[in-house]
Design a protein around this motif. Sequence first.
Motif, PDB file in Angstrom:
ATOM      1  N   LEU A  73      10.268  -6.953  -6.874  1.00  0.00           N
ATOM      2  CA  LEU A  73       9.483  -6.294  -7.915  1.00  0.00           C
ATOM      3  C   LEU A  73       8.472  -5.290  -7.377  1.00  0.00           C
ATOM      4  O   LEU A  73       7.875  -4.544  -8.155  1.00  0.00           O
ATOM      5  CB  LEU A  73       8.729  -7.351  -8.743  1.00  0.00           C
ATOM      6  CG  LEU A  73       9.582  -8.306  -9.568  1.00  0.00           C
ATOM      7  CD1 LEU A  73       8.704  -9.394 -10.181  1.00  0.00           C
ATOM      8  CD2 LEU A  73      10.316  -7.546 -10.674  1.00  0.00           C
ATOM      9  N   ALA A  74       8.260  -5.250  -6.062  1.00  0.00           N
ATOM     10  CA  ALA A  74       7.188  -4.435  -5.484  1.00  0.00           C
ATOM     11  C   ALA A  74       7.236  -2.961  -5.891  1.00  0.00           C
ATOM     12  O   ALA A  74       6.200  -2.381  -6.236  1.00  0.00           O
ATOM     13  CB  ALA A  74       7.178  -4.571  -3.961  1.00  0.00           C
ATOM     14  N   PRO A  75       8.419  -2.289  -5.863  1.00  0.00           N
ATOM     15  CA  PRO A  75       8.423  -0.877  -6.277  1.00  0.00           C
ATOM     16  C   PRO A  75       7.998  -0.686  -7.729  1.00  0.00           C
ATOM     17  O   PRO A  75       7.278   0.276  -8.051  1.00  0.00           O
ATOM     18  CB  PRO A  75       9.883  -0.458  -6.057  1.00  0.00           C
ATOM     19  CG  PRO A  75      10.396  -1.408  -5.024  1.00  0.00           C
ATOM     20  CD  PRO A  75       9.728  -2.706  -5.330  1.00  0.00           C
ATOM     21  N   LEU A  76       8.417  -1.592  -8.615  1.00  0.00           N
ATOM     22  CA  LEU A  76       7.989  -1.508 -10.015  1.00  0.00           C
ATOM     23  C   LEU A  76       6.502  -1.801 -10.136  1.00  0.00           C
ATOM     24  O   LEU A  76       5.804  -1.179 -10.957  1.00  0.00           O
ATOM     25  CB  LEU A  76       8.785  -2.495 -10.865  1.00  0.00           C
ATOM     26  CG  LEU A  76      10.265  -2.173 -11.064  1.00  0.00           C
ATOM     27  CD1 LEU A  76      10.942  -3.286 -11.860  1.00  0.00           C
ATOM     28  CD2 LEU A  76      10.443  -0.839 -11.778  1.00  0.00           C
ATOM     29  N   PHE A  77       6.033  -2.724  -9.332  1.00  0.00           N
ATOM     30  CA  PHE A  77       4.610  -3.050  -9.351  1.00  0.00           C
ATOM     31  C   PHE A  77       3.777  -1.834  -8.955  1.00  0.00           C
ATOM     32  O   PHE A  77       2.726  -1.566  -9.560  1.00  0.00           O
ATOM     33  CB  PHE A  77       4.333  -4.209  -8.400  1.00  0.00           C
ATOM     34  CG  PHE A  77       2.902  -4.674  -8.390  1.00  0.00           C
ATOM     35  CD1 PHE A  77       2.350  -5.303  -9.483  1.00  0.00           C
ATOM     36  CD2 PHE A  77       2.100  -4.490  -7.266  1.00  0.00           C
ATOM     37  CE1 PHE A  77       1.035  -5.744  -9.479  1.00  0.00           C
ATOM     38  CE2 PHE A  77       0.785  -4.917  -7.242  1.00  0.00           C
ATOM     39  CZ  PHE A  77       0.250  -5.545  -8.352  1.00  0.00           C
ATOM     40  N   LYS A  78       4.231  -1.077  -7.979  1.00  0.00           N
ATOM     41  CA  LYS A  78       3.504   0.124  -7.573  1.00  0.00           C
ATOM     42  C   LYS A  78       3.428   1.123  -8.724  1.00  0.00           C
ATOM     43  O   LYS A  78       2.379   1.735  -8.971  1.00  0.00           O
ATOM     44  CB  LYS A  78       4.180   0.769  -6.362  1.00  0.00           C
ATOM     45  CG  LYS A  78       3.495   2.063  -5.911  1.00  0.00           C
ATOM     46  CD  LYS A  78       4.203   2.680  -4.725  1.00  0.00           C
ATOM     47  CE  LYS A  78       3.546   4.001  -4.316  1.00  0.00           C
ATOM     48  NZ  LYS A  78       4.231   4.625  -3.169  1.00  0.00           N
ATOM     49  N   ARG A  79       4.517   1.294  -9.455  1.00  0.00           N
ATOM     50  CA  ARG A  79       4.509   2.224 -10.594  1.00  0.00           C
ATOM     51  C   ARG A  79       3.530   1.748 -11.662  1.00  0.00           C
ATOM     52  O   ARG A  79       2.818   2.555 -12.279  1.00  0.00           O
ATOM     53  CB  ARG A  79       5.921   2.343 -11.169  1.00  0.00           C
ATOM     54  CG  ARG A  79       6.907   3.043 -10.228  1.00  0.00           C
ATOM     55  CD  ARG A  79       8.323   2.982 -10.756  1.00  0.00           C
ATOM     56  NE  ARG A  79       8.478   3.698 -12.018  1.00  0.00           N
ATOM     57  CZ  ARG A  79       9.585   3.680 -12.741  1.00  0.00           C
ATOM     58  NH1 ARG A  79      10.640   2.960 -12.345  1.00  0.00           N
ATOM     59  NH2 ARG A  79       9.649   4.365 -13.873  1.00  0.00           N
ATOM     60  N   TRP A  80       3.480   0.436 -11.872  1.00  0.00           N
ATOM     61  CA  TRP A  80       2.535  -0.111 -12.848  1.00  0.00           C
ATOM     62  C   TRP A  80       1.096   0.088 -12.365  1.00  0.00           C
ATOM     63  O   TRP A  80       0.212   0.436 -13.161  1.00  0.00           O
ATOM     64  CB  TRP A  80       2.830  -1.590 -13.083  1.00  0.00           C
ATOM     65  CG  TRP A  80       1.824  -2.287 -13.941  1.00  0.00           C
ATOM     66  CD1 TRP A  80       0.938  -3.237 -13.549  1.00  0.00           C
ATOM     67  CD2 TRP A  80       1.576  -2.061 -15.338  1.00  0.00           C
ATOM     68  NE1 TRP A  80       0.160  -3.636 -14.605  1.00  0.00           N
ATOM     69  CE2 TRP A  80       0.526  -2.933 -15.717  1.00  0.00           C
ATOM     70  CE3 TRP A  80       2.136  -1.225 -16.290  1.00  0.00           C
ATOM     71  CZ2 TRP A  80       0.031  -2.981 -17.016  1.00  0.00           C
ATOM     72  CZ3 TRP A  80       1.636  -1.276 -17.597  1.00  0.00           C
ATOM     73  CH2 TRP A  80       0.601  -2.139 -17.946  1.00  0.00           C
ATOM     74  N   LEU A  81       0.846  -0.121 -11.063  1.00  0.00           N
ATOM     75  CA  LEU A  81      -0.483   0.128 -10.522  1.00  0.00           C
ATOM     76  C   LEU A  81      -0.926   1.560 -10.794  1.00  0.00           C
ATOM     77  O   LEU A  81      -2.066   1.807 -11.200  1.00  0.00           O
ATOM     78  CB  LEU A  81      -0.501  -0.132  -9.009  1.00  0.00           C
ATOM     79  CG  LEU A  81      -0.468  -1.561  -8.503  1.00  0.00           C
ATOM     80  CD1 LEU A  81      -0.455  -1.573  -6.976  1.00  0.00           C
ATOM     81  CD2 LEU A  81      -1.640  -2.370  -9.024  1.00  0.00           C
ATOM     82  N   CYS A  82      -0.036   2.503 -10.541  1.00  0.00           N
ATOM     83  CA  CYS A  82      -0.382   3.914 -10.762  1.00  0.00           C
ATOM     84  C   CYS A  82      -0.708   4.176 -12.217  1.00  0.00           C
ATOM     85  O   CYS A  82      -1.662   4.902 -12.538  1.00  0.00           O
ATOM     86  CB  CYS A  82       0.763   4.811 -10.298  1.00  0.00           C
ATOM     87  SG  CYS A  82       1.015   4.828  -8.509  1.00  0.00           S
ATOM     88  N   LEU A  83       0.075   3.589 -13.126  1.00  0.00           N
ATOM     89  CA  LEU A  83      -0.178   3.769 -14.552  1.00  0.00           C
ATOM     90  C   LEU A  83      -1.555   3.212 -14.924  1.00  0.00           C
ATOM     91  O   LEU A  83      -2.313   3.845 -15.673  1.00  0.00           O
ATOM     92  CB  LEU A  83       0.915   3.074 -15.366  1.00  0.00           C
ATOM     93  CG  LEU A  83       0.875   3.268 -16.889  1.00  0.00           C
ATOM     94  CD1 LEU A  83       1.006   4.731 -17.256  1.00  0.00           C
ATOM     95  CD2 LEU A  83       1.969   2.451 -17.552  1.00  0.00           C
ATOM     96  N   CYS A  84      -1.879   2.054 -14.390  1.00  0.00           N
ATOM     97  CA  CYS A  84      -3.179   1.449 -14.676  1.00  0.00           C
ATOM     98  C   CYS A  84      -4.316   2.271 -14.076  1.00  0.00           C
ATOM     99  O   CYS A  84      -5.259   2.677 -14.773  1.00  0.00           O
ATOM    100  CB  CYS A  84      -3.225   0.025 -14.122  1.00  0.00           C
ATOM    101  SG  CYS A  84      -2.192  -1.166 -15.003  1.00  0.00           S
ATOM    102  N   TYR A  85      -4.247   2.505 -12.777  1.00  0.00           N
ATOM    103  CA  TYR A  85      -5.349   3.180 -12.096  1.00  0.00           C
ATOM    104  C   TYR A  85      -5.562   4.604 -12.616  1.00  0.00           C
ATOM    105  O   TYR A  85      -6.675   5.136 -12.537  1.00  0.00           O
ATOM    106  CB  TYR A  85      -5.104   3.206 -10.587  1.00  0.00           C
ATOM    107  CG  TYR A  85      -5.110   1.845  -9.916  1.00  0.00           C
ATOM    108  CD1 TYR A  85      -5.733   0.743 -10.502  1.00  0.00           C
ATOM    109  CD2 TYR A  85      -4.498   1.665  -8.675  1.00  0.00           C
ATOM    110  CE1 TYR A  85      -5.734  -0.495  -9.878  1.00  0.00           C
ATOM    111  CE2 TYR A  85      -4.505   0.427  -8.036  1.00  0.00           C
ATOM    112  CZ  TYR A  85      -5.123  -0.646  -8.648  1.00  0.00           C
ATOM    113  OH  TYR A  85      -5.129  -1.869  -8.016  1.00  0.00           O
ATOM    114  N   ASN A  86      -4.516   5.213 -13.166  1.00  0.00           N
ATOM    115  CA  ASN A  86      -4.663   6.553 -13.717  1.00  0.00           C
ATOM    116  C   ASN A  86      -5.422   6.575 -15.039  1.00  0.00           C
ATOM    117  O   ASN A  86      -5.730   7.653 -15.556  1.00  0.00           O
ATOM    118  CB  ASN A  86      -3.294   7.215 -13.890  1.00  0.00           C
ATOM    119  CG  ASN A  86      -2.830   7.905 -12.624  1.00  0.00           C
ATOM    120  OD1 ASN A  86      -3.640   8.341 -11.810  1.00  0.00           O
ATOM    121  ND2 ASN A  86      -1.527   8.013 -12.448  1.00  0.00           N
ATOM    122  N   GLN A  87      -5.730   5.409 -15.597  1.00  0.00           N
ATOM    123  CA  GLN A  87      -6.582   5.356 -16.790  1.00  0.00           C
ATOM    124  C   GLN A  87      -8.068   5.396 -16.419  1.00  0.00           C
ATOM    125  O   GLN A  87      -8.916   5.487 -17.302  1.00  0.00           O
ATOM    126  CB  GLN A  87      -6.299   4.072 -17.584  1.00  0.00           C
ATOM    127  CG  GLN A  87      -4.840   3.842 -17.940  1.00  0.00           C
ATOM    128  CD  GLN A  87      -4.235   5.016 -18.663  1.00  0.00           C
ATOM    129  OE1 GLN A  87      -4.782   5.514 -19.650  1.00  0.00           O
ATOM    130  NE2 GLN A  87      -3.081   5.471 -18.185  1.00  0.00           N
TER     131      GLN A  87
END
Length: 349
Positions: free
Chosen positions: A92-106
């Motif tokens: 799941l790590a690559p998907l987790f990174k995409r989710w991190l970016c979505l969150c941190y970009n808020q």
Amino acid sequence: MFRVHIYTGSLALVGKSGVGQAANHQRAALEQAGVPVVTDWQPKADVIHLNTVLPCSFRAARRARRQGIPVIWYGHSTEADFRHSFVGSDLLAPLFKRWLCLCYNQADLVLTPTPYSASILNTYGLRAPVRALSNGVDTDFFAPDAARRAAFRQAYGLAEGDKAVISVGHFMERKGILDFIALARAMPSVRFFWFGHTDPALVPRPIREAMAAAPANLEFPGFLSQSELRDAYCGADAFLFCSHEETEGIVVLEALACGTPTLVRDIPVYDGWLEDGVNVYKGRTNADLRIKLAALLRHRLPDVTAAGRQAALDRSLPRIGQALRQIYATLPAPQKRHLPRLRHRTVRT
């Protein structure tokens, strides 16, 4: 008066983790700096702190931005420290990174504990600036105490000449639990203790099997309260942290604050603030760690615990509170913002 909202919507789920402790530190640091803290949407705050990357925190960030409240998102997590953790984490790590970016970009600002973790997040292409600020440690609570040392050693049946080595963390490969087990097996005359708890459903099978086959001189007493953990730091002859990846390591700061001789794996997160032979000892391989641990327990290495406590004092909660006050002055002025609707496909990642 300036007011800070520490969002608690998902903190109960991580209360026994470093993230939960970091949020507690934020509140204590701000209160010591004279900054009012709230944990709800009313009265309205001047800034909001988010600490988890669970969906409710994402929704809270969107709500805060619509209301014109600047968002500080704490970057406790990276893709690197998600790997080798729970069941399925590597997949799941690559998907987790995409989710991190979505969150941190808020966020209007991402705060992360060390320059090392900041260097990682700066490769993610985030819109928000990234700054390093330690999670801090309560150096009044975590401090050397001979009475607490005696209490721990009595509670765990440690005789006068017994040597006790402790570590703290979830049951994860990344945390170095397999290495800790191997070192305990290689040093049968030393008592080893791993404090912490992880839901068995989340623990990979190789970790469960290794724990079940652990040598007799290694114990897994489970989760400790903060006061019990303080006793353990004070009572141990060494704190051994074999972790392969961290964004800081609050437990390392706690051990240093208690004056516990500390040995860590030599990984980049400690560069620039923890120095081998100055305020801690380091080893790259398990062989290095075993040699240095044996020397540490036999008092054949210089005592660096005073310098270790100073490293913790440099990250005391009053200092973190004052640093946060200075950071707030750099945030954008509050103003309501119209947010574009996110496509369902993007949110799902």
